[in-house]
Scaffold this motif. Sequence first.
Motif, PDB file in Angstrom:
ATOM      1  N   GLN A 185       1.079  -1.390   0.237  1.00 32.30           N
ATOM      2  CA  GLN A 185       0.110   0.076  -0.209  1.00 32.30           C
ATOM      3  C   GLN A 185       0.539   1.612   0.028  1.00 32.30           C
ATOM      4  OE1 GLN A 185      -3.167  -0.062   2.633  1.00 32.30           O
ATOM      5  NE2 GLN A 185      -3.738   1.532   2.906  1.00 32.30           N
ATOM      6  N   GLU A 186       0.419   2.267  -1.187  1.00 30.54           N
ATOM      7  CA  GLU A 186       1.964   3.435  -1.083  1.00 30.54           C
ATOM      8  C   GLU A 186       1.718   4.246   0.526  1.00 30.54           C
ATOM      9  OE1 GLU A 186       0.279   6.438  -4.102  1.00 30.54           O
ATOM     10  OE2 GLU A 186       0.964   3.949  -5.727  1.00 30.54           O
ATOM     11  N   GLY A 187       2.008   5.222   0.682  1.00 33.50           N
ATOM     12  CA  GLY A 187       2.176   6.043   1.824  1.00 33.50           C
ATOM     13  C   GLY A 187       3.233   5.299   2.758  1.00 33.50           C
ATOM     14  N   TYR A 188       3.556   3.763   2.524  1.00 32.21           N
ATOM     15  CA  TYR A 188       4.308   4.048   4.033  1.00 32.21           C
ATOM     16  C   TYR A 188       5.835   2.687   3.702  1.00 32.21           C
ATOM     17  CZ  TYR A 188      -0.500   3.142   5.676  1.00 32.21           C
ATOM     18  OH  TYR A 188      -1.390   3.579   6.713  1.00 32.21           O
ATOM     19  N   GLU A 189       6.151   3.699   2.109  1.00 28.53           N
ATOM     20  CA  GLU A 189       7.713   3.358   1.757  1.00 28.53           C
ATOM     21  C   GLU A 189       8.650   3.936   3.615  1.00 28.53           C
ATOM     22  OE1 GLU A 189       4.946   4.494  -1.301  1.00 28.53           O
ATOM     23  OE2 GLU A 189       5.335   5.448   0.551  1.00 28.53           O
ATOM     24  N   ASP A 190       8.668   4.318   4.144  1.00 22.17           N
ATOM     25  CA  ASP A 190       9.696   4.375   5.680  1.00 22.17           C
ATOM     26  C   ASP A 190       9.714   3.432   7.078  1.00 22.17           C
ATOM     27  OD1 ASP A 190       6.804   5.555   6.547  1.00 22.17           O
ATOM     28  OD2 ASP A 190       8.256   6.783   7.525  1.00 22.17           O
ATOM     29  N   ASN A 191       8.651   2.675   6.239  1.00 20.59           N
ATOM     30  CA  ASN A 191       8.107   1.389   7.162  1.00 20.59           C
ATOM     31  C   ASN A 191       9.398   0.585   7.740  1.00 20.59           C
ATOM     32  OD1 ASN A 191       7.189  -0.986   9.216  1.00 20.59           O
ATOM     33  ND2 ASN A 191       7.484  -2.585   7.059  1.00 20.59           N
ATOM     34  N   ILE A 192       9.735   0.855   9.059  1.00 20.40           N
ATOM     35  CA  ILE A 192      10.770  -0.537   9.325  1.00 20.40           C
ATOM     36  C   ILE A 192      10.051  -1.511   9.560  1.00 20.40           C
ATOM     37  CG2 ILE A 192      13.026  -0.742  11.681  1.00 20.40           C
ATOM     38  CD1 ILE A 192      12.609   2.835  11.193  1.00 20.40           C
ATOM     39  N   GLN A 193      10.852  -2.297   9.437  1.00 20.94           N
ATOM     40  CA  GLN A 193      10.698  -4.323   9.407  1.00 20.94           C
ATOM     41  C   GLN A 193      11.857  -4.498  10.751  1.00 20.94           C
ATOM     42  OE1 GLN A 193      10.507  -6.315   5.930  1.00 20.94           O
ATOM     43  NE2 GLN A 193      10.753  -5.318   4.335  1.00 20.94           N
ATOM     44  N   THR A 194      11.191  -5.234  11.293  1.00 19.06           N
ATOM     45  CA  THR A 194      11.322  -5.981  11.811  1.00 19.06           C
ATOM     46  C   THR A 194      11.807  -7.806  11.289  1.00 19.06           C
ATOM     47  OG1 THR A 194       9.440  -7.739  12.392  1.00 19.06           O
ATOM     48  CG2 THR A 194       9.209  -5.670  13.167  1.00 19.06           C
ATOM     49  N   GLU A 195      12.765  -8.215  11.681  1.00 21.58           N
ATOM     50  CA  GLU A 195      12.864  -9.203  11.727  1.00 21.58           C
ATOM     51  C   GLU A 195      12.534 -10.771  11.466  1.00 21.58           C
ATOM     52  OE1 GLU A 195      14.857 -13.069  14.193  1.00 21.58           O
ATOM     53  OE2 GLU A 195      16.530 -12.665  12.660  1.00 21.58           O
ATOM     54  N   TYR A 196      11.400 -10.549  12.154  1.00 27.47           N
ATOM     55  CA  TYR A 196       9.835 -11.472  12.107  1.00 27.47           C
ATOM     56  C   TYR A 196       9.425 -11.126  11.169  1.00 27.47           C
ATOM     57  CZ  TYR A 196       5.285 -13.841  12.566  1.00 27.47           C
ATOM     58  OH  TYR A 196       4.376 -14.613  12.249  1.00 27.47           O
ATOM     59  N   GLU A 197       9.181 -10.302   9.996  1.00 27.41           N
ATOM     60  CA  GLU A 197       8.693  -9.151   9.456  1.00 27.41           C
ATOM     61  C   GLU A 197       9.110  -9.433   8.382  1.00 27.41           C
ATOM     62  OE1 GLU A 197       6.795  -4.290   7.930  1.00 27.41           O
ATOM     63  OE2 GLU A 197       7.737  -5.025   9.994  1.00 27.41           O
ATOM     64  N   ARG A 198      10.126  -9.697   7.773  1.00 24.61           N
ATOM     65  CA  ARG A 198      11.035  -9.646   6.951  1.00 24.61           C
ATOM     66  C   ARG A 198      10.975 -10.936   6.396  1.00 24.61           C
ATOM     67  NH1 ARG A 198      15.207  -6.598   9.260  1.00 24.61           N
ATOM     68  NH2 ARG A 198      16.101  -8.800  10.023  1.00 24.61           N
ATOM     69  N   LYS A 199      10.682 -11.834   7.388  1.00 21.74           N
ATOM     70  CA  LYS A 199      11.566 -13.476   7.161  1.00 21.74           C
ATOM     71  C   LYS A 199       9.401 -14.027   6.645  1.00 21.74           C
ATOM     72  CE  LYS A 199      12.078 -17.629   9.617  1.00 21.74           C
ATOM     73  NZ  LYS A 199      12.659 -18.217  10.461  1.00 21.74           N
ATOM     74  N   PHE A 200       8.297 -13.482   7.496  1.00 19.35           N
ATOM     75  CA  PHE A 200       7.172 -14.082   7.342  1.00 19.35           C
ATOM     76  C   PHE A 200       6.408 -13.017   6.439  1.00 19.35           C
ATOM     77  CE2 PHE A 200       8.476 -16.305  10.982  1.00 19.35           C
ATOM     78  CZ  PHE A 200       8.269 -17.014  10.241  1.00 19.35           C
ATOM     79  N   SER A 201       6.244 -11.994   5.782  1.00 20.14           N
ATOM     80  CA  SER A 201       5.494 -11.071   4.987  1.00 20.14           C
ATOM     81  C   SER A 201       5.457 -11.805   3.657  1.00 20.14           C
ATOM     82  CB  SER A 201       6.068  -9.733   4.432  1.00 20.14           C
ATOM     83  OG  SER A 201       7.019  -9.773   3.753  1.00 20.14           O
ATOM     84  N   LYS A 202       5.709 -12.598   3.106  1.00 21.23           N
ATOM     85  CA  LYS A 202       5.998 -13.037   2.292  1.00 21.23           C
ATOM     86  C   LYS A 202       4.865 -14.364   2.372  1.00 21.23           C
ATOM     87  CE  LYS A 202       8.736 -16.780   2.709  1.00 21.23           C
ATOM     88  NZ  LYS A 202       9.498 -16.583   3.847  1.00 21.23           N
ATOM     89  N   ASN A 203       4.164 -14.588   3.245  1.00 21.06           N
ATOM     90  CA  ASN A 203       3.048 -15.597   3.473  1.00 21.06           C
ATOM     91  C   ASN A 203       2.163 -14.584   3.166  1.00 21.06           C
ATOM     92  OD1 ASN A 203       5.097 -17.308   3.879  1.00 21.06           O
ATOM     93  ND2 ASN A 203       5.596 -17.472   6.308  1.00 21.06           N
ATOM     94  N   GLY A 204       1.635 -13.327   3.476  1.00 16.96           N
ATOM     95  CA  GLY A 204       0.534 -13.001   3.857  1.00 16.96           C
ATOM     96  C   GLY A 204       0.606 -11.461   3.953  1.00 16.96           C
ATOM     97  N   PRO A 205      -0.530 -10.684   4.175  1.00 19.25           N
ATOM     98  CA  PRO A 205      -0.388  -9.569   4.269  1.00 19.25           C
ATOM     99  C   PRO A 205      -0.454  -8.799   6.077  1.00 19.25           C
ATOM    100  CG  PRO A 205      -2.979  -9.810   4.510  1.00 19.25           C
ATOM    101  CD  PRO A 205      -1.863 -11.463   4.298  1.00 19.25           C
ATOM    102  N   ILE A 206       0.343  -8.460   6.086  1.00 22.50           N
ATOM    103  CA  ILE A 206       1.132  -6.457   7.313  1.00 22.50           C
ATOM    104  C   ILE A 206       0.312  -6.496   7.549  1.00 22.50           C
ATOM    105  CG2 ILE A 206       2.439  -6.108   8.665  1.00 22.50           C
ATOM    106  CD1 ILE A 206       3.338  -9.066   7.713  1.00 22.50           C
ATOM    107  N   TYR A 207      -0.824  -6.728   8.896  1.00 17.62           N
ATOM    108  CA  TYR A 207      -1.540  -4.733   9.227  1.00 17.62           C
ATOM    109  C   TYR A 207      -0.949  -4.186  10.158  1.00 17.62           C
ATOM    110  CZ  TYR A 207      -4.789  -9.175   8.025  1.00 17.62           C
ATOM    111  OH  TYR A 207      -4.698  -9.869   6.583  1.00 17.62           O
ATOM    112  N   ARG A 208      -1.519  -2.842  10.252  1.00 20.42           N
ATOM    113  CA  ARG A 208      -0.948  -1.243  10.927  1.00 20.42           C
ATOM    114  C   ARG A 208      -2.331  -1.146  11.807  1.00 20.42           C
ATOM    115  NH1 ARG A 208       0.487   3.655  10.128  1.00 20.42           N
ATOM    116  NH2 ARG A 208       2.569   3.858  11.772  1.00 20.42           N
ATOM    117  N   LEU A 209      -1.810  -0.922  12.449  1.00 22.97           N
ATOM    118  CA  LEU A 209      -2.429   0.357  13.410  1.00 22.97           C
ATOM    119  C   LEU A 209      -2.274   1.519  13.337  1.00 22.97           C
ATOM    120  CD1 LEU A 209      -5.302  -1.522  15.303  1.00 22.97           C
ATOM    121  CD2 LEU A 209      -5.601  -0.647  13.679  1.00 22.97           C
TER     122      LEU A 209
END
Length: 219
Positions: A185-209
């Motif tokens: 989704q546009e507008g989140y280019e500055d998102n800093i990923q966690t180790e877990y996020e880098r590893k598992f984001s390929k499995n489905g969407p990441i939700y953020r609040l």
Amino acid sequence: MRLRNNPEALDHLKDHGDIVYINPEGMKGKWHSCFESQDAPLYIEIGMGKGDFILENARRYPDINFIGMEKFTTVLDKALKKALKEGMPKNLIFLKDDAVRLPELFENGELDRIYLNFSDPWPKSRHAKRRLTYPSFLELYKNALKKQGEMIFKTDNRNLFEYSLVTFANNGFVFEDVCLDLHHQEGYEDNIQTEYERKFSKNGPIYRLAVRVKGEENG
């Protein structure tokens, strides 16, 4: 997968008492004194894991003070070793403690922002009270945060995300942003990923609040 316990980890943490606080007493209301810039905003990540997220934040935002909080000794030691190898930012300290002790650790209004990244979803209903977005935890966060203080929550677990939408809405927070697919989704280019996020984001969407403590300015 949880790391195998390292019996030497606690001693290593203790050897670096200038940057690692282990179940501290007497620090409530005094955390700003740990940093060179004592007037800077204070952000904390609860359950920082191996520290990738909080380390990159500290490097990217030198005008903000950061605390990386982790209750598991071996995991925290992994983060410490990484930080020492790469260079520990002066605006970052580590805290070995549990979120349930926030009232003993922080004065009311001492924090400007709290990060919760990929917390254990505790999927069974009987374990709901252990979720870090359960109402009793949200009360702890509200007290520790300043008026209009902010929380950023990320998860890859749809059920926990939907549950958290409800608990935040019903327990004194207002929504600033809701993202259903952080990496696409546009507008989140500055998102800093966690180790877990880098590893598992390929499995489905990441939700953020992104939410703020409800106050006079936002009803």
